[in-house]
Write a protein that holds these residues in place. Structure first.
Motif, PDB file in Angstrom:
ATOM      1  N   ALA A  28       0.830  -1.216   0.000  1.00  0.00           N
ATOM      2  CA  ALA A  28       0.000   0.000   0.000  1.00  0.00           C
ATOM      3  C   ALA A  28       0.857   1.256   0.000  1.00  0.00           C
ATOM      4  O   ALA A  28       0.552   2.231  -0.695  1.00  0.00           O
ATOM      5  CB  ALA A  28      -0.932  -0.010   1.214  1.00  0.00           C
ATOM      6  N   ASP A  78      -6.227   6.953  -4.493  1.00  0.00           N
ATOM      7  CA  ASP A  78      -7.159   6.134  -5.265  1.00  0.00           C
ATOM      8  C   ASP A  78      -6.498   4.869  -5.806  1.00  0.00           C
ATOM      9  O   ASP A  78      -7.032   4.225  -6.710  1.00  0.00           O
ATOM     10  CB  ASP A  78      -7.747   6.956  -6.419  1.00  0.00           C
ATOM     11  CG  ASP A  78      -8.601   8.109  -5.909  1.00  0.00           C
ATOM     12  OD1 ASP A  78      -9.303   7.918  -4.899  1.00  0.00           O
ATOM     13  OD2 ASP A  78      -8.558   9.194  -6.505  1.00  0.00           O
ATOM     14  N   SER A  98      -5.469   1.222  -6.599  1.00  0.00           N
ATOM     15  CA  SER A  98      -6.341   0.055  -6.675  1.00  0.00           C
ATOM     16  C   SER A  98      -6.087  -0.907  -5.513  1.00  0.00           C
ATOM     17  O   SER A  98      -4.960  -1.362  -5.301  1.00  0.00           O
ATOM     18  CB  SER A  98      -6.104  -0.674  -8.001  1.00  0.00           C
ATOM     19  OG  SER A  98      -6.637  -1.974  -7.970  1.00  0.00           O
ATOM     20  N   LEU A  99      -7.151  -1.210  -4.764  1.00  0.00           N
ATOM     21  CA  LEU A  99      -7.023  -2.172  -3.669  1.00  0.00           C
ATOM     22  C   LEU A  99      -6.711  -3.569  -4.201  1.00  0.00           C
ATOM     23  O   LEU A  99      -5.969  -4.327  -3.580  1.00  0.00           O
ATOM     24  CB  LEU A  99      -8.310  -2.202  -2.839  1.00  0.00           C
ATOM     25  CG  LEU A  99      -8.674  -0.909  -2.105  1.00  0.00           C
ATOM     26  CD1 LEU A  99      -9.936  -1.117  -1.271  1.00  0.00           C
ATOM     27  CD2 LEU A  99      -7.537  -0.424  -1.224  1.00  0.00           C
ATOM     28  N   SER A 105      -8.091 -10.554  -2.381  1.00  0.00           N
ATOM     29  CA  SER A 105      -8.866  -9.388  -1.947  1.00  0.00           C
ATOM     30  C   SER A 105      -9.567  -9.649  -0.616  1.00  0.00           C
ATOM     31  O   SER A 105      -9.683  -8.750   0.225  1.00  0.00           O
ATOM     32  CB  SER A 105      -9.908  -9.020  -3.007  1.00  0.00           C
ATOM     33  OG  SER A 105      -9.277  -8.499  -4.144  1.00  0.00           O
ATOM     34  N   HIS A 159      -9.340  -7.331   2.762  1.00  0.00           N
ATOM     35  CA  HIS A 159     -10.525  -6.756   3.422  1.00  0.00           C
ATOM     36  C   HIS A 159     -10.738  -7.315   4.830  1.00  0.00           C
ATOM     37  O   HIS A 159     -11.377  -6.669   5.655  1.00  0.00           O
ATOM     38  CB  HIS A 159     -11.767  -6.974   2.553  1.00  0.00           C
ATOM     39  CG  HIS A 159     -11.779  -6.098   1.344  1.00  0.00           C
ATOM     40  ND1 HIS A 159     -11.949  -4.739   1.402  1.00  0.00           N
ATOM     41  CD2 HIS A 159     -11.609  -6.396   0.031  1.00  0.00           C
ATOM     42  CE1 HIS A 159     -11.896  -4.224   0.187  1.00  0.00           C
ATOM     43  NE2 HIS A 159     -11.686  -5.210  -0.665  1.00  0.00           N
ATOM     44  N   SER A 180     -12.148  -1.303   4.952  1.00  0.00           N
ATOM     45  CA  SER A 180     -12.476  -0.217   4.030  1.00  0.00           C
ATOM     46  C   SER A 180     -11.189   0.444   3.545  1.00  0.00           C
ATOM     47  O   SER A 180     -10.119   0.271   4.153  1.00  0.00           O
ATOM     48  CB  SER A 180     -13.354   0.837   4.726  1.00  0.00           C
ATOM     49  OG  SER A 180     -12.607   1.507   5.728  1.00  0.00           O
ATOM     50  N   ARG A 181     -11.297   1.207   2.478  1.00  0.00           N
ATOM     51  CA  ARG A 181     -10.155   1.969   1.968  1.00  0.00           C
ATOM     52  C   ARG A 181      -9.638   2.920   3.052  1.00  0.00           C
ATOM     53  O   ARG A 181      -8.441   3.067   3.254  1.00  0.00           O
ATOM     54  CB  ARG A 181     -10.555   2.751   0.709  1.00  0.00           C
ATOM     55  CG  ARG A 181      -9.426   3.626   0.146  1.00  0.00           C
ATOM     56  CD  ARG A 181      -9.895   4.381  -1.086  1.00  0.00           C
ATOM     57  NE  ARG A 181     -10.186   3.476  -2.164  1.00  0.00           N
ATOM     58  CZ  ARG A 181      -9.271   3.003  -3.021  1.00  0.00           C
ATOM     59  NH1 ARG A 181      -8.015   3.391  -2.907  1.00  0.00           N
ATOM     60  NH2 ARG A 181      -9.614   2.187  -3.981  1.00  0.00           N
ATOM     61  N   LEU A 228      -5.880   3.393   4.561  1.00  0.00           N
ATOM     62  CA  LEU A 228      -5.190   4.686   4.482  1.00  0.00           C
ATOM     63  C   LEU A 228      -4.775   5.168   5.866  1.00  0.00           C
ATOM     64  O   LEU A 228      -3.665   5.655   6.065  1.00  0.00           O
ATOM     65  CB  LEU A 228      -6.087   5.730   3.817  1.00  0.00           C
ATOM     66  CG  LEU A 228      -6.420   5.533   2.334  1.00  0.00           C
ATOM     67  CD1 LEU A 228      -7.365   6.624   1.857  1.00  0.00           C
ATOM     68  CD2 LEU A 228      -5.169   5.481   1.480  1.00  0.00           C
TER      69      LEU A 228
END
Length: 198
Positions: free
Chosen positions: A25, A35, A37-38, A49, A53, A58-59, A63
């Motif tokens: 990340a 923005d 991409s996760l 993924s 998660h 969440s994003r 962050l």
């Protein structure tokens, strides 16, 4: 309750996955901004993924963790620099580290502030600001006592300066280099003037 042998490797695997996700990340946010991409972050971390998660629902959660991790690193660096023999140089080194980070996160801090709808998120941002300010205040106080910095300069002045420069250079091809160059120019203005000659 005693932890079984089977549970220990699972917990170690979970920690490794989390560390890999955070490392991926950091790189993705530096390259693509908030923005990023996760799915790409998960791929670069070598996890699915669902695993990403599970650690970061969440994003915003991802962050925040990236941001908090870097804040702790910068505070740790400030503590190490406080032992340096040249307080003025130590302060400049730390401010340059913040400038480089701010240039590389590409919108991370503003995104967190804009997304902070819940009290918990606002409190975390306030806590981060206090930690950074406190770490910088120690370096600034030492630099003042050594006569390396003008007495009227505050840590808020310096952090505002770093943030303003990093925001102004965000779209440069090499934002880190541009931030560092402008920051060094600006920091000449905070130094105490040389005493007049005989």
């Amino acid at each position: 309750m005693r932890e079984t042998r089977e549970e220990r490797p699972k917990r170690a695997d979970a920690r490794r996955n989390r560390d890999r996700i955070l490392a991926a990340a950091q790189i993705a946010i530096a390259r693509d901004g908030v923005d990023a991409s996760l799915e790409e972050i998960a791929r670069q971390a070598g996890v699915g993924s669902a695993t990403l998660h599970r650690h970061f629902p969440s994003r915003l959660a991802l962050l925040e963790t990236v941001f908090l991790d870097r804040v702790e690193t910068l505070c740790s660096q400030a503590r190490e620099l406080a032992a340096e023999p040249d307080p003025g140089a130590a302060l400049v080194t730390w401010l340059r580290a913040i400038g480089t980070y701010a240039a590389n996160v590409r919108g991370l801090a503003p995104s967190l502030l804009l997304s902070a709808h819940e009290l918990e998120h606002r409190e975390r941002n306030v806590t981060c600001h206090r930690k950074i300010s406190g770490a910088g205040e120690e370096l600034l106080t030492r630099a003042r006592l050594a006569g390396a910095v003008r007495p009227e300069v505050s840590i808020d002045d310096l952090l505002t300066l770093v943030n303003a420069i990093s925001a102004a250079t965000e779209r440069h091809a090499d934002a880190s280099a541009a931030t560092d160059r402008l920051l060094l120019l600006a920091l000449d203005g905070i130094r105490s003037p040389a005493p007049p000659g005989p």
